[in-house]
Design a protein around this motif. Sequence first.
Motif, PDB file in Angstrom:
ATOM      1  N   GLU A   9      29.621  -3.959  -5.083  1.00 23.35           N
ATOM      2  CA  GLU A   9      30.947  -3.706  -4.340  1.00 23.35           C
ATOM      3  C   GLU A   9      32.073  -3.458  -5.385  1.00 23.35           C
ATOM      4  OE1 GLU A   9      31.268  -6.602  -1.328  1.00 23.35           O
ATOM      5  OE2 GLU A   9      29.706  -5.935  -0.067  1.00 23.35           O
ATOM      6  N   THR A  10      32.138  -4.172  -6.323  1.00 24.51           N
ATOM      7  CA  THR A  10      33.169  -4.329  -7.391  1.00 24.51           C
ATOM      8  C   THR A  10      33.047  -3.017  -8.162  1.00 24.51           C
ATOM      9  OG1 THR A  10      32.988  -6.717  -7.341  1.00 24.51           O
ATOM     10  CG2 THR A  10      34.259  -5.597  -9.383  1.00 24.51           C
ATOM     11  N   TYR A  11      31.975  -2.729  -8.328  1.00 26.97           N
ATOM     12  CA  TYR A  11      31.434  -1.481  -9.258  1.00 26.97           C
ATOM     13  C   TYR A  11      32.033  -0.280  -8.393  1.00 26.97           C
ATOM     14  CZ  TYR A  11      30.256   1.839 -12.686  1.00 26.97           C
ATOM     15  OH  TYR A  11      30.163   2.884 -13.721  1.00 26.97           O
ATOM     16  N   ASP A  12      31.793  -0.292  -6.967  1.00 23.65           N
ATOM     17  CA  ASP A  12      31.936   0.904  -6.333  1.00 23.65           C
ATOM     18  C   ASP A  12      33.604   1.139  -6.369  1.00 23.65           C
ATOM     19  OD1 ASP A  12      29.421   1.514  -5.475  1.00 23.65           O
ATOM     20  OD2 ASP A  12      29.655   0.401  -3.605  1.00 23.65           O
ATOM     21  N   LYS A  13      34.199  -0.112  -6.348  1.00 21.94           N
ATOM     22  CA  LYS A  13      35.854   0.047  -6.102  1.00 21.94           C
ATOM     23  C   LYS A  13      36.336   0.838  -7.326  1.00 21.94           C
ATOM     24  CE  LYS A  13      36.520  -3.597  -2.973  1.00 21.94           C
ATOM     25  NZ  LYS A  13      37.005  -4.941  -2.793  1.00 21.94           N
ATOM     26  N   PHE A  14      35.664   0.117  -8.569  1.00 19.28           N
ATOM     27  CA  PHE A  14      36.005   0.775  -9.970  1.00 19.28           C
ATOM     28  C   PHE A  14      35.507   2.271 -10.076  1.00 19.28           C
ATOM     29  CE2 PHE A  14      34.208   1.660 -14.449  1.00 19.28           C
ATOM     30  CZ  PHE A  14      35.402   1.663 -14.909  1.00 19.28           C
ATOM     31  N   ASN A  15      34.521   2.616  -9.613  1.00 17.78           N
ATOM     32  CA  ASN A  15      33.845   4.030  -9.498  1.00 17.78           C
ATOM     33  C   ASN A  15      35.053   4.904  -8.770  1.00 17.78           C
ATOM     34  OD1 ASN A  15      31.683   5.885 -10.136  1.00 17.78           O
ATOM     35  ND2 ASN A  15      31.755   6.113  -7.690  1.00 17.78           N
ATOM     36  N   THR A  16      35.249   4.172  -7.558  1.00 19.28           N
ATOM     37  CA  THR A  16      36.593   5.208  -6.789  1.00 19.28           C
ATOM     38  C   THR A  16      37.699   5.387  -7.643  1.00 19.28           C
ATOM     39  OG1 THR A  16      35.678   4.266  -4.608  1.00 19.28           O
ATOM     40  CG2 THR A  16      37.936   4.973  -4.806  1.00 19.28           C
ATOM     41  N   SER A  17      38.127   4.354  -8.253  1.00 13.09           N
ATOM     42  CA  SER A  17      39.150   4.665  -9.124  1.00 13.09           C
ATOM     43  C   SER A  17      38.922   5.592 -10.262  1.00 13.09           C
ATOM     44  CB  SER A  17      39.630   3.079 -10.055  1.00 13.09           C
ATOM     45  OG  SER A  17      40.066   2.314  -8.887  1.00 13.09           O
ATOM     46  N   LEU A  18      37.982   5.394 -10.940  1.00 17.89           N
ATOM     47  CA  LEU A  18      37.577   6.554 -11.728  1.00 17.89           C
ATOM     48  C   LEU A  18      37.580   7.856 -11.267  1.00 17.89           C
ATOM     49  CD1 LEU A  18      34.654   4.950 -13.886  1.00 17.89           C
ATOM     50  CD2 LEU A  18      36.760   5.323 -14.706  1.00 17.89           C
ATOM     51  N   ASN A  19      37.073   7.953 -10.146  1.00 24.60           N
ATOM     52  CA  ASN A  19      36.792   9.412  -9.563  1.00 24.60           C
ATOM     53  C   ASN A  19      38.679   9.895  -9.301  1.00 24.60           C
ATOM     54  OD1 ASN A  19      34.391  10.206  -9.276  1.00 24.60           O
ATOM     55  ND2 ASN A  19      33.746   8.440  -7.910  1.00 24.60           N
ATOM     56  N   LEU A  20      39.127   8.976  -8.583  1.00 27.69           N
ATOM     57  CA  LEU A  20      40.480   9.302  -8.683  1.00 27.69           C
ATOM     58  C   LEU A  20      41.394   9.828  -9.860  1.00 27.69           C
ATOM     59  CD1 LEU A  20      41.688   6.736  -5.977  1.00 27.69           C
ATOM     60  CD2 LEU A  20      41.292   9.210  -5.535  1.00 27.69           C
ATOM     61  N   ALA A  21      41.065   9.247 -11.008  1.00 26.95           N
ATOM     62  CA  ALA A  21      41.659   9.443 -12.277  1.00 26.95           C
ATOM     63  C   ALA A  21      41.064  11.060 -12.776  1.00 26.95           C
ATOM     64  CB  ALA A  21      41.399   8.527 -13.363  1.00 26.95           C
ATOM     65  N   VAL A  22      39.968  11.210 -12.533  1.00 26.50           N
ATOM     66  CA  VAL A  22      39.085  12.325 -12.966  1.00 26.50           C
ATOM     67  C   VAL A  22      39.635  13.411 -11.950  1.00 26.50           C
ATOM     68  CG1 VAL A  22      37.046  13.714 -12.961  1.00 26.50           C
ATOM     69  CG2 VAL A  22      37.384  11.228 -14.013  1.00 26.50           C
ATOM     70  N   GLU A  23      39.865  13.417 -10.787  1.00 25.45           N
ATOM     71  CA  GLU A  23      40.578  14.118  -9.881  1.00 25.45           C
ATOM     72  C   GLU A  23      42.011  14.646 -10.428  1.00 25.45           C
ATOM     73  OE1 GLU A  23      39.484  16.148  -7.525  1.00 25.45           O
ATOM     74  OE2 GLU A  23      37.405  15.108  -7.730  1.00 25.45           O
ATOM     75  N   GLY A  24      42.798  13.669 -10.978  1.00 26.68           N
ATOM     76  CA  GLY A  24      43.979  13.643 -11.333  1.00 26.68           C
ATOM     77  C   GLY A  24      44.236  14.710 -12.604  1.00 26.68           C
ATOM     78  N   ILE A  25      42.939  14.469 -13.442  1.00 23.82           N
ATOM     79  CA  ILE A  25      42.820  15.462 -14.669  1.00 23.82           C
ATOM     80  C   ILE A  25      42.535  17.081 -14.004  1.00 23.82           C
ATOM     81  CG2 ILE A  25      41.311  16.393 -16.511  1.00 23.82           C
ATOM     82  CD1 ILE A  25      40.368  13.386 -16.680  1.00 23.82           C
ATOM     83  N   GLU A  26      41.831  17.331 -13.069  1.00 25.95           N
ATOM     84  CA  GLU A  26      41.839  18.616 -12.480  1.00 25.95           C
ATOM     85  C   GLU A  26      43.090  19.168 -11.644  1.00 25.95           C
ATOM     86  OE1 GLU A  26      39.432  22.253 -11.262  1.00 25.95           O
ATOM     87  OE2 GLU A  26      39.719  20.670 -13.119  1.00 25.95           O
ATOM     88  N   GLY A  27      43.557  18.057 -11.363  1.00 23.00           N
ATOM     89  CA  GLY A  27      45.020  18.479 -10.607  1.00 23.00           C
ATOM     90  C   GLY A  27      45.990  18.818 -11.443  1.00 23.00           C
ATOM     91  N   PHE A  28      46.033  18.268 -12.868  1.00 20.71           N
ATOM     92  CA  PHE A  28      47.025  18.629 -13.931  1.00 20.71           C
ATOM     93  C   PHE A  28      46.519  20.068 -14.139  1.00 20.71           C
ATOM     94  CE2 PHE A  28      48.527  14.528 -14.215  1.00 20.71           C
ATOM     95  CZ  PHE A  28      49.729  14.654 -14.562  1.00 20.71           C
ATOM     96  N   SER A  29      45.262  20.498 -14.418  1.00 20.61           N
ATOM     97  CA  SER A  29      44.916  21.626 -14.820  1.00 20.61           C
ATOM     98  C   SER A  29      45.286  22.885 -13.907  1.00 20.61           C
ATOM     99  CB  SER A  29      43.169  21.628 -14.761  1.00 20.61           C
ATOM    100  OG  SER A  29      42.757  23.077 -15.106  1.00 20.61           O
ATOM    101  N   LYS A  30      45.217  22.469 -12.516  1.00 16.11           N
ATOM    102  CA  LYS A  30      45.796  23.452 -11.546  1.00 16.11           C
ATOM    103  C   LYS A  30      46.913  23.695 -11.651  1.00 16.11           C
ATOM    104  CE  LYS A  30      41.689  22.872  -8.405  1.00 16.11           C
ATOM    105  NZ  LYS A  30      41.103  22.194  -7.051  1.00 16.11           N
ATOM    106  N   MET A  31      47.950  22.579 -11.672  1.00 15.03           N
ATOM    107  CA  MET A  31      49.582  22.532 -11.732  1.00 15.03           C
ATOM    108  C   MET A  31      49.855  23.388 -12.940  1.00 15.03           C
ATOM    109  SD  MET A  31      52.119  19.592 -12.233  1.00 15.03           S
ATOM    110  CE  MET A  31      51.738  19.050 -14.029  1.00 15.03           C
ATOM    111  N   PHE A  32      49.247  23.142 -14.364  1.00 18.22           N
ATOM    112  CA  PHE A  32      49.587  24.189 -15.306  1.00 18.22           C
ATOM    113  C   PHE A  32      49.356  25.464 -15.192  1.00 18.22           C
ATOM    114  CE2 PHE A  32      49.237  19.965 -17.953  1.00 18.22           C
ATOM    115  CZ  PHE A  32      50.282  19.441 -17.743  1.00 18.22           C
TER     116      PHE A  32
END
Length: 103
Positions: A57-80
Amino acid sequence: MAYEGINLEYDKILEVVKLLHNKYGELVPQIKGLHDRVNLLVEDGLVFKQSSEVIRETYDKFNTSLNLAVEGIEGFSKMFDNIKTNAEKFDSDLKEAILNPKS
């Protein structure tokens, strides 16, 4: 270089857009693979009666945070990319308005 005003270098923008998008594409499967490996580990290899599920469960929460951060990378790509596209359109529209003013 610092400018007083607007300076857009489309090639540099596109370079970063591609870099961010490519890294996003690399990171998504790596994060999923890590998540899968941790799940396998707590099922077979690091099994505790009480804490294995808490570890998962703890790793799942960490994994969710990682995925959100990575989605942020794609979000910046699209924004630029959108900034570049809109700037090119604005520049073209401005040129057209100057060359063909409407009365």
